[in-house]
Design an enzyme around this catalytic site. Structure first.
Site, PDB file in Angstrom:
ATOM      1  N   HIS A 107       1.224  14.365  -1.104  1.00  0.00           N
ATOM      2  CA  HIS A 107       0.499  15.541  -1.566  1.00  0.00           C
ATOM      3  C   HIS A 107      -0.987  15.153  -1.703  1.00  0.00           C
ATOM      4  O   HIS A 107      -1.306  14.052  -2.159  1.00  0.00           O
ATOM      5  CB  HIS A 107       1.007  15.991  -2.946  1.00  0.00           C
ATOM      6  CG  HIS A 107       2.405  16.557  -2.931  1.00  0.00           C
ATOM      7  ND1 HIS A 107       3.156  16.744  -1.799  1.00  0.00           N
ATOM      8  CD2 HIS A 107       3.179  16.988  -3.970  1.00  0.00           C
ATOM      9  CE1 HIS A 107       4.333  17.271  -2.119  1.00  0.00           C
ATOM     10  NE2 HIS A 107       4.375  17.418  -3.423  1.00  0.00           N
ATOM     11  N   GLY A 121       8.428  17.555  -0.520  1.00  0.00           N
ATOM     12  CA  GLY A 121       8.567  18.062  -1.892  1.00  0.00           C
ATOM     13  C   GLY A 121       9.727  19.039  -2.017  1.00  0.00           C
ATOM     14  O   GLY A 121      10.235  19.278  -3.112  1.00  0.00           O
ATOM     15  N   CYS A 165       5.515  15.976  -9.400  1.00  0.00           N
ATOM     16  CA  CYS A 165       4.721  15.073  -8.551  1.00  0.00           C
ATOM     17  C   CYS A 165       3.230  15.421  -8.550  1.00  0.00           C
ATOM     18  O   CYS A 165       2.376  14.536  -8.587  1.00  0.00           O
ATOM     19  CB  CYS A 165       5.260  15.094  -7.121  1.00  0.00           C
ATOM     20  SG  CYS A 165       5.745  16.718  -6.548  1.00  0.00           S
TER      21      CYS A 165
HETATM   22  P1  NAP Z   1      17.507  16.905  -2.003  1.00  0.00           P
HETATM   23  O1  NAP Z   1      17.037  16.047  -0.894  1.00  0.00           O
HETATM   24  O2  NAP Z   1      17.949  18.281  -1.691  1.00  0.00           O
HETATM   25  O3  NAP Z   1      18.714  16.136  -2.773  1.00  0.00           O
HETATM   26  C1  NAP Z   1      19.421  16.711  -3.832  1.00  0.00           C
HETATM   27  C2  NAP Z   1      20.369  15.670  -4.433  1.00  0.00           C
HETATM   28  O4  NAP Z   1      20.966  16.220  -5.615  1.00  0.00           O
HETATM   29  C3  NAP Z   1      21.529  15.300  -3.511  1.00  0.00           C
HETATM   30  O5  NAP Z   1      21.892  13.982  -3.773  1.00  0.00           O
HETATM   31  C4  NAP Z   1      22.632  16.278  -3.980  1.00  0.00           C
HETATM   32  O6  NAP Z   1      23.926  15.776  -3.744  1.00  0.00           O
HETATM   33  C5  NAP Z   1      22.377  16.241  -5.479  1.00  0.00           C
HETATM   34  N1  NAP Z   1      22.884  17.441  -6.148  1.00  0.00           N
HETATM   35  C6  NAP Z   1      22.476  18.714  -5.976  1.00  0.00           C
HETATM   36  N2  NAP Z   1      23.161  19.536  -6.797  1.00  0.00           N
HETATM   37  C7  NAP Z   1      24.025  18.748  -7.483  1.00  0.00           C
HETATM   38  C8  NAP Z   1      25.002  19.004  -8.480  1.00  0.00           C
HETATM   39  N3  NAP Z   1      25.236  20.221  -8.938  1.00  0.00           N
HETATM   40  N4  NAP Z   1      25.703  17.962  -8.970  1.00  0.00           N
HETATM   41  C9  NAP Z   1      25.468  16.730  -8.525  1.00  0.00           C
HETATM   42  N5  NAP Z   1      24.563  16.405  -7.575  1.00  0.00           N
HETATM   43  C10 NAP Z   1      23.854  17.413  -7.073  1.00  0.00           C
HETATM   44  O7  NAP Z   1      16.400  17.066  -3.102  1.00  0.00           O
HETATM   45  P2  NAP Z   1      15.300  15.987  -3.590  1.00  0.00           P
HETATM   46  O8  NAP Z   1      14.031  16.233  -2.890  1.00  0.00           O
HETATM   47  O9  NAP Z   1      15.879  14.623  -3.573  1.00  0.00           O
HETATM   48  O10 NAP Z   1      15.036  16.495  -5.072  1.00  0.00           O
HETATM   49  C11 NAP Z   1      16.046  16.476  -6.041  1.00  0.00           C
HETATM   50  C12 NAP Z   1      15.490  16.949  -7.355  1.00  0.00           C
HETATM   51  O11 NAP Z   1      14.540  15.999  -7.838  1.00  0.00           O
HETATM   52  C13 NAP Z   1      14.730  18.275  -7.299  1.00  0.00           C
HETATM   53  O12 NAP Z   1      15.601  19.385  -7.397  1.00  0.00           O
HETATM   54  C14 NAP Z   1      13.813  18.154  -8.464  1.00  0.00           C
HETATM   55  O13 NAP Z   1      14.434  18.552  -9.653  1.00  0.00           O
HETATM   56  C15 NAP Z   1      13.521  16.670  -8.500  1.00  0.00           C
HETATM   57  N6  NAP Z   1      12.240  16.387  -7.837  1.00  0.00           N
HETATM   58  C16 NAP Z   1      11.234  16.077  -8.610  1.00  0.00           C
HETATM   59  C17 NAP Z   1      10.018  15.823  -8.061  1.00  0.00           C
HETATM   60  C18 NAP Z   1       8.882  15.537  -8.929  1.00  0.00           C
HETATM   61  O14 NAP Z   1       7.905  16.207  -8.725  1.00  0.00           O
HETATM   62  N7  NAP Z   1       8.956  14.575  -9.820  1.00  0.00           N
HETATM   63  C19 NAP Z   1       9.807  15.861  -6.700  1.00  0.00           C
HETATM   64  C20 NAP Z   1      10.849  16.189  -5.911  1.00  0.00           C
HETATM   65  C21 NAP Z   1      12.074  16.450  -6.508  1.00  0.00           C
HETATM   66  P3  NAP Z   1      24.819  16.238  -2.482  1.00  0.00           P
HETATM   67  O15 NAP Z   1      24.496  15.276  -1.382  1.00  0.00           O
HETATM   68  O16 NAP Z   1      26.213  16.051  -2.979  1.00  0.00           O
HETATM   69  O17 NAP Z   1      24.460  17.648  -2.172  1.00  0.00           O
HETATM   70  O1  3JN Z   2       7.575  21.233  -4.132  1.00  0.00           O
HETATM   71  C1  3JN Z   2       7.128  20.118  -4.397  1.00  0.00           C
HETATM   72  O2  3JN Z   2       6.273  19.573  -3.700  1.00  0.00           O
HETATM   73  C2  3JN Z   2       7.615  19.407  -5.605  1.00  0.00           C
HETATM   74  C3  3JN Z   2       8.910  19.940  -6.035  1.00  0.00           C
HETATM   75  C4  3JN Z   2       9.477  19.660  -7.167  1.00  0.00           C
HETATM   76  C5  3JN Z   2      10.709  20.310  -7.544  1.00  0.00           C
HETATM   77  C6  3JN Z   2      11.544  20.842  -6.561  1.00  0.00           C
HETATM   78  C7  3JN Z   2      12.704  21.505  -6.924  1.00  0.00           C
HETATM   79  C8  3JN Z   2      13.042  21.656  -8.238  1.00  0.00           C
HETATM   80  C9  3JN Z   2      11.073  20.412  -8.886  1.00  0.00           C
HETATM   81  C10 3JN Z   2      10.219  19.765  -9.927  1.00  0.00           C
HETATM   82  O3  3JN Z   2      10.212  18.542  -9.962  1.00  0.00           O
HETATM   83  O4  3JN Z   2       9.573  20.437 -10.712  1.00  0.00           O
HETATM   84  C11 3JN Z   2      12.227  21.114  -9.220  1.00  0.00           C
HETATM   85  C12 3JN Z   2      12.627  21.320 -10.632  1.00  0.00           C
HETATM   86  O5  3JN Z   2      13.232  20.407 -11.166  1.00  0.00           O
HETATM   87  O6  3JN Z   2      12.345  22.380 -11.167  1.00  0.00           O
END
Ligand code: NAP
Ligand code: 3JN
Length: 345
Positions: free
Chosen positions: A243, A161, A130
């Site tokens: 952010h 985040g 992000c």
């Molecule tokens: P979150 O609110 O904790 O949600 C995590 C989601 O992933 C839930 O739906 C969870 O399902 C599912 N999950 C976790 N482990 C799993 C597994 N082993 N198998 C299947 N489903 C699983 O987190 P979030 O903020 O939505 O973020 C999720 C991910 O998106 C982050 O870890 C990161 O990689 C990515 N992300 C990217 C950005 C970016 O900067 N582009 C920003 C934020 C996040 P359950 O409900 O079953 O636990």
């Molecule tokens: O912390 C934030 O503001 C952004 C977080 C992104 C994030 C959180 C957990 C795992 C990531 C990412 O998108 O890089 C990951 C990950 O996939 O490594």
């Protein structure tokens, strides 16, 4: 008739997944069927999509059968295991995790910056971090006009985040402190309420955090330019959504703040808010829920003759994650030949 697609969403119960659902519906993405996927913990849970209830399924072998594309936001471990499985089943994956971002087989795409890169995909396309997305949307017009040699950035990142658990941590601690109770940290190493933590993700051997190094390495890959010098300091602040970033750049050729402001005002995905004397500048409270990258405080960097500095704000769950992923999916369906996969066995 518009072609419609069978769309999967891995991580549908999470903070980003919920935003993706909203985004698909709001943008009128042509969804024939939606399959929400998560871990076994959430299987059977009902979620709402476009006014209807849909049951969450547990991800696993067979979970991707019949899909055309699948958006992933379930973290890097789940992406490592399931993205190749989906791609081998012929499903194009748009992955939000860091797992594949530096893989040479995987394009890392911001539609306003490098939309053409999507053509090189073999089944997996990565969504950048992000903090990188909003920075590069803001810098792209300047990069194209005069080049950029060096970027120094300090981020002010909201707790969303960290997902649902970050949002709960700030709410709980704020309530506790305002009722004169102890606020013990659970999610972050220190209290986040009424505090700022210069620590996002883990520390690396070079004393930068992994979040900071994501901003460095992703910038080089997306601009396809190994010569840009980037240094980032990423800070978690007690704000729920959006952010903010203070960015200093050294350009290849000089550019005035006025010329930069004009370029940015014409660029896609950017809203310039820059009348500081009228107290008009980008704010997290205003950018929340919006898809644009807000840019303001554009001014000369007094410390360098080719220097420019600015303040950039965007909703990290929308343009920083869900919106960018859905926009990548829109690029894919604009040219249906792009929905083919050939991920190696
Ligand atoms: P979150 O609110 O904790 O949600 C995590 C989601 O992933 C839930 O739906 C969870 O399902 C599912 N999950 C976790 N482990 C799993 C597994 N082993 N198998 C299947 N489903 C699983 O987190 P979030 O903020 O939505 O973020 C999720 C991910 O998106 C982050 O870890 C990161 O990689 C990515 N992300 C990217 C950005 C970016 O900067 N582009 C920003 C934020 C996040 P359950 O409900 O079953 O636990
Ligand atoms: O912390 C934030 O503001 C952004 C977080 C992104 C994030 C959180 C957990 C795992 C990531 C990412 O998108 O890089 C990951 C990950 O996939 O490594």
């Amino acid at each position: 008739m518009t072609k419609e697609y069978n769309v999967g969403l891995l991580g549908a119960t999470g903070a980003v997944g919920q935003e993706m659902l909203k985004n698909l519906a709001e943008r009128g993405f042509p969804v024939k069927s939606l399959r929400p996927l998560a871990s076994a913990r959430s299987a059977g849970q009902k979620i709402e999509f476009d006014g209807a209830e849909v049951k969450v399924e547990a991800v696993g072998p067979g979970a991707f059968d019949g899909l055309d594309l699948c958006l992933f936001s379930a973290g890097a471990t789940a992406s490592q295991e399931f993205a190749p499985m989906a791609a081998r089943a012929g499903v194009t994956v748009v992955d939000n995790s860091s797992c594949w971002r530096q893989d040479p087989r995987v394009p890392l795409v911001i539609p306003e910056v490098n939309p053409g890169a999507v053509k090189k995909h073999r089944g997996i396309i990565a969504n950048p971090n992000c903090s990188t997305i909003q920075m590069l949307v803001a810098l792209k017009p300047i990069y194209d006009a005069v080049g950029i040699r060096r970027i120094v950035v300090a981020t002010y990142q909201s707790v969303s985040g960290t997902g649902q658990k970050g949002i709960e941590e700030l709410s709980t601690q704020t309530r506790q402190l305002l009722s004169l109770q102890e606020a013990a940290p659970k999610v972050y190493p220190h209290r986040i309420a009424f505090n700022c933590l210069p620590h996002i993700d883990v520390f690396m051997d070079n004393d930068y955090t992994k979040e900071e190094m994501k901003m460095v390495n992703e910038t080089l890959k997306i601009f396809d330019d190994q010569n840009i010098k980037v240094s980032a300091t990423c800070v978690r602040i007690p704000v729920f959504y959006c952010h903010s970033e203070a960015i200093w750049i050294e350009t290849g050729r000089p550019i005035s703040p006025e010329a930069a402001r004009e370029l940015l005002a014409r660029a896609p995905g950017i809203l310039v808010v820059d009348k500081p004397k009228e107290n008009q500048y980008p704010l997290a409270s205003v950018a929340s829920g919006r898809d644009e990258v807000f840019v303001g405080r554009i001014r000369a960097d007094l410390s360098h003759e080719n220097g420019l500095t600015m303040w950039v704000v965007a909703d990290n769950l929308r343009k920083g994650a869900a919106t960018n992923a859905v926009e990548i999916a829109e690029l894919l369906i604009r040219d249906p030949t792009l929905l083919k996969t050939d991920w190696p066995a």
